[in-house]
Design a protein around this motif. Structure first.
Motif, PDB file in Angstrom:
ATOM      1  N   GLU A  83      10.200 -54.081  24.632  1.00 29.00           N
ATOM      2  CA  GLU A  83      10.809 -54.397  25.939  1.00 29.00           C
ATOM      3  C   GLU A  83      12.163 -54.480  25.892  1.00 29.00           C
ATOM      4  O   GLU A  83      12.699 -55.351  25.546  1.00 29.00           O
TER       5      GLU A  83
ATOM      6  N   ILE B 183       6.427 -56.889  35.039  1.00 26.81           N
ATOM      7  CA  ILE B 183       5.681 -55.837  34.903  1.00 26.81           C
ATOM      8  C   ILE B 183       4.255 -55.642  35.876  1.00 26.81           C
ATOM      9  O   ILE B 183       3.725 -56.977  35.867  1.00 26.81           O
TER      10      ILE B 183
ATOM     11  N   ARG C  24      -2.092 -50.428  38.746  1.00 23.53           N
ATOM     12  CA  ARG C  24      -1.134 -51.073  39.154  1.00 23.53           C
ATOM     13  C   ARG C  24      -1.660 -52.183  39.706  1.00 23.53           C
ATOM     14  O   ARG C  24      -2.763 -52.347  40.469  1.00 23.53           O
TER      15      ARG C  24
ATOM     16  N   TYR D 150       4.652 -49.994  29.893  1.00 28.98           N
ATOM     17  CA  TYR D 150       4.525 -50.937  30.862  1.00 28.98           C
ATOM     18  C   TYR D 150       5.863 -50.767  31.940  1.00 28.98           C
ATOM     19  O   TYR D 150       6.940 -50.461  31.466  1.00 28.98           O
ATOM     20  N   ARG D 151       5.528 -50.969  33.230  1.00 29.93           N
ATOM     21  CA  ARG D 151       6.418 -50.385  34.119  1.00 29.93           C
ATOM     22  C   ARG D 151       6.669 -51.467  35.364  1.00 29.93           C
ATOM     23  O   ARG D 151       5.355 -52.373  35.466  1.00 29.93           O
ATOM     24  N   ASP D 152       7.845 -51.964  35.679  1.00 32.72           N
ATOM     25  CA  ASP D 152       8.123 -52.644  36.798  1.00 32.72           C
ATOM     26  C   ASP D 152       8.476 -51.656  38.027  1.00 32.72           C
ATOM     27  O   ASP D 152       9.578 -51.265  38.161  1.00 32.72           O
TER      28      ASP D 152
ATOM     29  N   HIS E 122       6.113 -61.450  28.276  1.00 34.40           N
ATOM     30  CA  HIS E 122       6.902 -60.449  28.373  1.00 34.40           C
ATOM     31  C   HIS E 122       8.529 -60.828  28.469  1.00 34.40           C
ATOM     32  O   HIS E 122       8.669 -61.946  28.816  1.00 34.40           O
TER      33      HIS E 122
END
Length: 978
Positions: free
Chosen positions: A389, A444, A462, A435-437, A410
Motif C-alpha cells: 500500500e 479503502i 464498494r 484496493y481503492r480509495d 491498512h
C-alpha cells in the motif's frame, strides 16, 4: 491520499547500504549502490595500499598493538595446534598478550593459517589464562604473512565482565563516503545488556554465514562508520543506524528500524513490526509488516542534533549518530516524501530468490519495488503474497487503520494498493486483489478481485461504510488489537468456508474442491520441505488466515455464480466482512444444506475425547510436553486404546492439524503406560485437542524422528546415550556427560568404536571432560556428612550397572539405568534411573528411585556437576535451580550445566573441590523428578558472547516453566454424530 491531490511520480536514487545485500542476491530496482569494498582479501591490495593500511592501523591502535613480534610469531607457528603463546610484554609479571593460530573449523581455507594476537584490556588475562569476548583486542593476520588485516575489539563499558560494544575494523579501498582509501568499522552496542552481539568468520562479518548467528535483537543498535583521518573522526553511513527494540523482555526484538544515508542526512527508512509477537525460542525473527519511507530527491532529511549521540571509537569520536533512544520518534515524524506499507500475508518473510536463505529476515520486512516506489535494502520479500500500500505523498503520516471490509490493518492515505497471490509458489499470479480509495478520504472503500489470475477483475464492490478505525502507532496496542482480530477472523472464516461449501454441495451436481484448498491441505507442507517452510506457513495463524481468505473468496465467487441475482443480501453481507451473519443467512435460506453430521470426523476413528491444555504463563511455551498416563485416561475413557490413536488440535482450520505423539511402555510389561505429545502454547492460551481412537486394532503413525538413543558404541560396551536435535547426553559407569551441537540433527547412531568426537566435527563435539567426577548429573548418596558417588570410575568398582533403551520416538526417547549394590558404611542402595529427552528440547528429564537395602526414614541423594577452572555458579533454593558456567578448555571454551529440582525436596548444597552437588531429600523407593541441562556457548544460536548472567536467566525461566506446569483436563469420549 487524504487531500485528493495528484502527485507526480518521483524516481529516487539514494546512497544506501549494501550491508543487507552482502549475500548472493540480485535485487530488482532498489535504493542502493554497490557494496563498499572494505572486506577484501590480502591479495587484493597493492603494496601501496598495504602500506597505507598499516599507517592507518598504527594511527588508530598504536604501533605496539599493530606490530606482530617476529620471534613470537615464529614460536607460535612451531607449536602444536591449539596451543597458546602467553607473554608478559610490560614486565609486570602478568600475562597481557597471547598469540595463537586459530584452528576453528568455521574459518575458511583461503584465510588459513589465521594468526591472532590478543591484547588484554581489562586485566583478567593472567587470571583466566586466555583472551575473552568482553573487553579484549584481537589483532588478526590472515595467512600469517606478518601484516595485520582486521582488528576486532570487544568493550566492557560498565566493568561487569560482559560485552557492551563490539567493533570490526577493516581497510576500505576507495571508500565511497570518503572518496579515498580509508578504514571502515562495523560498530554495535548491546543497549539492553543481554550480552549478545555479532558472530564472525575469519574475524569479519560475512552475511550468508554470520547473519543468523549474530543477535540483531533485544535492545541493540549498530552502524557503519568511515574514518576521516584529516579530522580524526568517524563518519556514520550506510546503516545509519540500524536499531532493534525488545518490547516484552524476552531478549528478542519485536520492532526494528533501519536508516540509510551519510552523516546526519537520511535518505530512507524501514520500520518493521512483529505485530503478533510470536518471536520465542528458536524463532528469533518474525516480522509481519513494515513502513518503508524515502526522502525528497536531492533533499535528504536532516536529523536534529538533540536526537543524536557521539560514540567513542579507536582514533577519535564519531560525528553525531541518531541515537537508539530517539530513532523511532524521529522516524515516525520525519518529513518523508513517500511511505509504503508492506504486509507479509503468508507469514513467510524470507529471501524471495529461489535458493535464498530460508530463515525469517532479521532486517524486518524488506519490500520489493512497487509502482514507482523502489526496493529499500535487500534481499526483498518478493512481489507475491505480500500486500503493498503506497501513500505517494505521505498525506496519511504513516498512520495505520483497521477496516472491517477485509479485517486487516491498512495505511491511511494509500493511493495505490494491491495483493498478488501465488498460492503454490510457482512464480505466477493466481489471484490479485486491488484496493481503492474512491472518495479520497484516506480509507479503502473498494475492492477489485481477479479470481483466477488472468488479468481480468471478475468481482468488484464498494462499501459505503468502511468502518475504518485509526490505530495508534503503539506496539503494545497494535499487538493486542491484532491478535484479538486474528483469532476472531480465523474462527469466522472457517465457519463461512464450511457454510458456503455446504450450500455449493447442495446446489451442484458435482462439487470439486478448490485448487487452493487442495494445495493447502495436501501439498503446502512439501513447499521447500527440507527447510520446513511449507510446514511453517501451515502452522502459522497468519499463514492459515491468508489461505482461508483465498479459499473463502474463491468458493464465494462460485456461490454467487450459482445463486445469480436470487440473493443480493448474501453478497452484501459478505462484502461487509460480516461472516458470522453470512452463516446465519445461509442456514436460514438453505436449511437442507445443513442437515447431516455437525462435525467433520477425522481419520476413520470410531471414538474421540477432548483434552484441554491451559498455559498459566504470560509467555510462549513452545514444544510443551503433554504427558498423560493411560491409567488416568481410562478413568474417564475406559475403552481408550493406546495402540490406535492420534492427537488433533482444535479447531479445524481448513484442515485438521495432527500432532506427533507416541505411547510408551516404561515398565516393560508390554502395555503402554504413557501417551506423550507436544504443543505450542501462546500466552495464557487454552488449547483444545481431540484424541481420536478406536477401541480395537493397532495403528502405525509415521512422524519425523526428532529424538534417538544409542548404546555400546565403544568396545567396553558400558555407555548409553539419548538425544534431541539440540543436544545429546551420555551415561557411562555412573557418570554423565554431554555433546554440544552446532546444528540440529541426530548424530549418536553414527557413533562407532573409533569415534573422534573429542575433536570438533561438523555437527559439534563432546564438550565435557568429567574426569573422576559425576559429570553432569551423576548420582551421589549421603550418609550424614559422608558422600558416596554412585559410579565405577573407568569401570573399576563393585556397583552392578544395567542399561537399556525404553522408548525411542518422534516426541521422546527414554533410557533406563539400574545401579545396584551401592555400598555405604551403614547401608546399601539400589538406584533406578529413567532419563528422557523431548523433541527440540535441551534438558534431560530424570526420574529416580533410590531403594535402600535397610529401612531408613528418608534418603539424601543428589546430582553432581564437574567444576571447571575459574567457573562461576548460581544456586536458588527458592527457585529450585542450580547452574554453573565456565571454560572447559581452549578448544571447547565455555559450557554451562544446570539442575532443576523440587524446592520442597532440597536438603542442601555442597561446593567441593572437584564438583558441586545438589542434595535432595526423598522417601525410600519413592519416585522423584529432577532435570539436568547442558549448554555449549559455541553451539548456541547466538554465541557472541553470553555469560553466566544469560545462563542463569534461561535456567530460571525453564525452572519456572517446569515447576508451574500446564493444566490438562481429559473429557468424556464421544462417537460421530449421525
Amino acid at each position: 491520499m487524504v487531500s485528493g491531490r495528484a502527485v507526480p511520480p518521483v524516481v529516487i536514487l539514494l546512497l544506501v547500504a549494501g550491508f543487507c545485500c552482502l549475500g548472493p542476491h540480485r535485487p530488482p530496482r532498489s535504493l542502493g549502490a554497490p557494496l563498499p569494498q572494505f572486506l577484501q582479501k590480502p591479495s587484493q591490495l597493492s603494496p601501496e595500499q598495504l602500506k597505507k593500511r598499516e599507517e592507518l592501523y598504527i594511527k588508530l591502535f598504536g604501533r605496539k598493538a599493530i606490530t606482530l613480534d617476529p620471534e613470537g610469531v615464529a614460536r607460535v607457528k612451531a607449536m602444536p595446534p591449539g596451543e597458546r603463546l602467553k607473554l608478559d610484554t610490560d614486565g609486570d609479571g602478568k600475562i597481557d598478550t597471547i598469540y595463537y593460530i586459530d584452528n576453528d573449523p568455521k574459518h575458511e581455507a583461503a584465510f588459513r593459517p589465521i594468526l591472532v594476537k590478543v591484547i588484554d584490556q581489562d586485566g583478567d588475562m593472567d587470571k583466566d589464562g586466555d583472551g575473552d569476548l568482553d573487553s579484549d583486542l584481537y589483532v588478526v593476520d590472515w595467512n600469517a604473512d606478518g601484516s595485520v588485516d582486521v582488528v576486532v575489539e570487544y568493550r566492557d563499558l560498565d566493568h561487569d565482565n560482559d560485552v557492551d560494544e563490539m567493533a570490526i575494523y577493516s581497510y576500505s579501498p576507495n571508500d565511497r563516503i570518503m572518496g579515498r582509501d580509508a578504514v571502515r568499522v562495523w560498530w554495535s552496542r548491546d543497549v539492553g545488556d543481554d550480552n549478545q552481539l555479532w558472530y564472525t568468520i575469519n574475524y569479519r562479518y560475512q552475511q550468508p554465514e554470520c547473519q543468523f548467528h549474530s543477535h540483531f535483537g533485544g535492545d541493540e543498535i549498530f552502524s557503519s562508520f568511515a574514518y576521516d583521518e584529516e579530522h580524526s573522526r568517524w563518519i556514520p553511513s550506510f546503516e545509519n543506524p540500524f536499531a532493534f527494540y525488545d518490547e516484552d523482555g524476552d531478549d528478542l526484538a519485536e520492532v526494528t528500524i533501519r536508516f540509510s544515508g551519510a552523516g546526519d542526512k537520511m535518505e530512507s527508512m524501514r520500520y518493521s513490526f512483529d505485530i503478533d509477537n510470536d518471536t520465542a525460542g528458536d524463532n528469533a525473527h518474525d516480522y509481519n509488516f513494515s513502513f518503508s519511507c524515502v526522502a525528497p530527491r536531492n533533499n535528504a532529511v536532516t536529523v536534529p542534533e538533540d536526537l543524536t549521540e557521539v560514540v567513542q571509537l579507536r582514533g577519535g569520536p564519531t560525528a553525531p549518530l541518531l541515537s537508539w533512544r530517539h530513532a523511532r520518534r524521529f522516524g515516525e515524524n520525519a518529513p518523508w516524501t513517500k511511505v509504503l506499507l508492506t504486509w507479509d500475508e503468508n507469514d513467510n518473510n524470507v529471501d524471495v530468490s529461489p535458493r535464498g536463505d530460508p530463515h525469517e529476515r532479521w532486517e524486518g520486512v524488506i519490500n520489493s519495488a512497487f509502482g514507482d516506489f523502489p526496493q529499500v535494502g535487500g534481499p526483498p520479500c518478493g512481489p507475491y503474497n505480500k500486500r503493498y500500500e503506497l501513500d505517494s505523498d505521505n498525506s496519511g503520516k504513516m498512520k495505520p487503520y483497521y477496516s472491517s471490509i477485509d479485517r486487516r490493518i491498512h495505511l491511511l492515505g494509500a493511493d495505490e494498493a494491491a495483493l498478488k497471490v501465488d498460492y503454490n509458489y510457482d512464480g505466477k499470479v493466481d489471484m490479485e486483489i486491488r484496493y481503492r480509495d474512491t472518495d479520497h478520504d484516506g480509507f479503502i472503500d473498494t475492492l477489485e478481485i481477479d479470481e483466477d489470475g488472468d488479468g481480468k477483475f471478475e468481482r468488484s464492490f464498494r462499501v459505503s461504510d468502511a468502518k475504518a478505525q485509526v490505530l495508534p502507532l503503539d506496539y503494545h496496542y497494535l499487538s493486542d488489537f491484532y491478535n484479538r482480530v486474528l483469532d476472531q477472523s480465523l474462527g469466522e472464516n472457517q465457519a463461512a468456508i464450511d457454510a458456503i461449501k455446504k450450500v455449493l454441495r447442495s446446489k451442484l451436481d458435482r462439487f470439486e474442491e478448490d485448487p487452493i484448498e487442495s494445495y493447502y491441505v495436501h501439498d503446502l507442507i512439501n513447499y521447500r520441505k527440507e527447510a520446513g517452510i511449507g510446514l511453517k506457513i501451515r502452522n502459522s495463524r497468519e499463514g492459515t488466515r491468508y489461505y482461508q481468505d483465498l479459499i473463502r473468496e474463491r468458493y464465494f465467487f462460485r456461490l454467487i455464480g450459482v445463486l445469480g441475482n436470487a440473493s443480493p443480501l448474501v453478497e452484501q453481507t459478505y462484502n461487509r466482512g460480516d461472516y458470522a451473519q453470512l452463516v446465519k443467512i445461509l442456514q436460514e435460506r438453505f436449511p437442507e444444506a445443513f442437515r447431516g453430521p455437525r462435525a467433520e470426523w477425522y481419520g476413520g476413528f470410531s471414538s474421540r475425547f477432548p483434552v484441554e491444555i491451559v498455559n498459566p504463563d504470560a509467555g510462549w511455551r513452545l514444544k510443551e510436553p503433554v504427558v498423560l498416563k493411560v491409567s488416568q485416561i481410562r478413568r474417564t475413557v475406559p475403552d481408550f486404546n493406546p495402540r490406535n490413536f492420534v492427537v488433533v488440535e482444535e479447531p479445524r482450520l481448513v484442515a485438521h492439524k495432527e500432532v506427533p505423539s507416541q505411547a510408551d511402555d516404561l515398565d516393560g510389561d508390554g502395555r503402554p503406560d504413557e501417551v506423550v505429545f507436544q504443543v505450542d502454547l501462546r500466552p495464557r492460551q487454552t488449547l483444545s485437542c481431540f484424541i481420536y481412537y478406536s477401541p480395537a486394532g493397532e495403528r502405525e503413525n509415521h512422524y519425523e524422528r526428532k529424538t534417538a538413543t544409542h548404546r555400546d558404541w565403544l568396545p567396553v560396551k558400558a555407555n548409553i546415550g539419548w538425544e534431541s536435535g539440540k543436544i545429546a547426553y551420555r551415561f557411562y559407569y555412573g557418570q554423565m556427560d554431554f555433546f554440544g551441537k552446532k546444528k540440529e540433527e541426530l548424530v549418536m547412531k553414527s557413533f562407532g568404536g573409533t569415534e573422534s568426537y573429542h575433536k570438533e566435527l561438523d555437527w559439534g563435539m563432546d564438550v565435557l571432560d568429567a574426569g573422576k567426577t559425576s559429570g553432569i548429573g551423576g548420582i551421589n548418596i549421603w550418609e550424614g556428612d559422608r558422600v558416596v558417588p554412585a559410579m565405577n570410575p573407568a569401570g573399576r568398582g563393585d556397583i552392578k550397572i544395567e542399561r537399556k533403551v525404553v522408548a525411542e520416538g518422534p516426541v521422546r526417547s527414554t533410557v533406563a539405568m539400574n545401579l545396584n549394590g551401592i555400598k555405604t558404611d551403614r547401608n546399601g542402595y539400589d538406584v533406578k534411573l529413567l532419563c528422557s529427552i523431548y523433541a527440540d528440547s535441551q534438558y534431560s528429564e530424570e526420574r529416580i528411585k533410590v531403594v535402600p537395602r535397610k529401612q531408613v526414614p528418608e534418603v539424601i541423594f543428589g546430582p553432581g556437576f564437574t567444576r571447571m577452572p575459574h567457573d562461576a555458579f548460581f544456586f536458588s533454593s527458592q527457585g529450585g535451580y542450580f547452574g554453573s558456567w565456565g571454560r572447559q578448555n581452549a578448544a571447547v571454551q565455555e559450557i554451562g550445566m544446570a539442575a532443576i529440582f523440587p524446592q520442597t525436596a532440597l536438603a542442601g548444597f555442597s561446593d567441593g573441590e572437584l564438583e558441586r552437588r545438589v542434595k535432595l531429600r526423598t522417601g525410600p523407593g519413592q519416585e522423584m523428578l529432577f532435570y539436568v541441562v547442558g549448554d555449549w556457548r559455541r553451539g548456541r544460536q547466538f554465541p557472541v558472547a553470553p555469560t553466566i548472567t544469560n545462563w542463569e536467566k534461561e535456567i530460571g525461566r525453564l525452572a519456572h516453566r517446569i515447576q508451574n506446569p500446564v493444566s490438562v483436563k481429559v473429557g468424556q469420549a464421544s462417537a460421530p454424530v449421525p
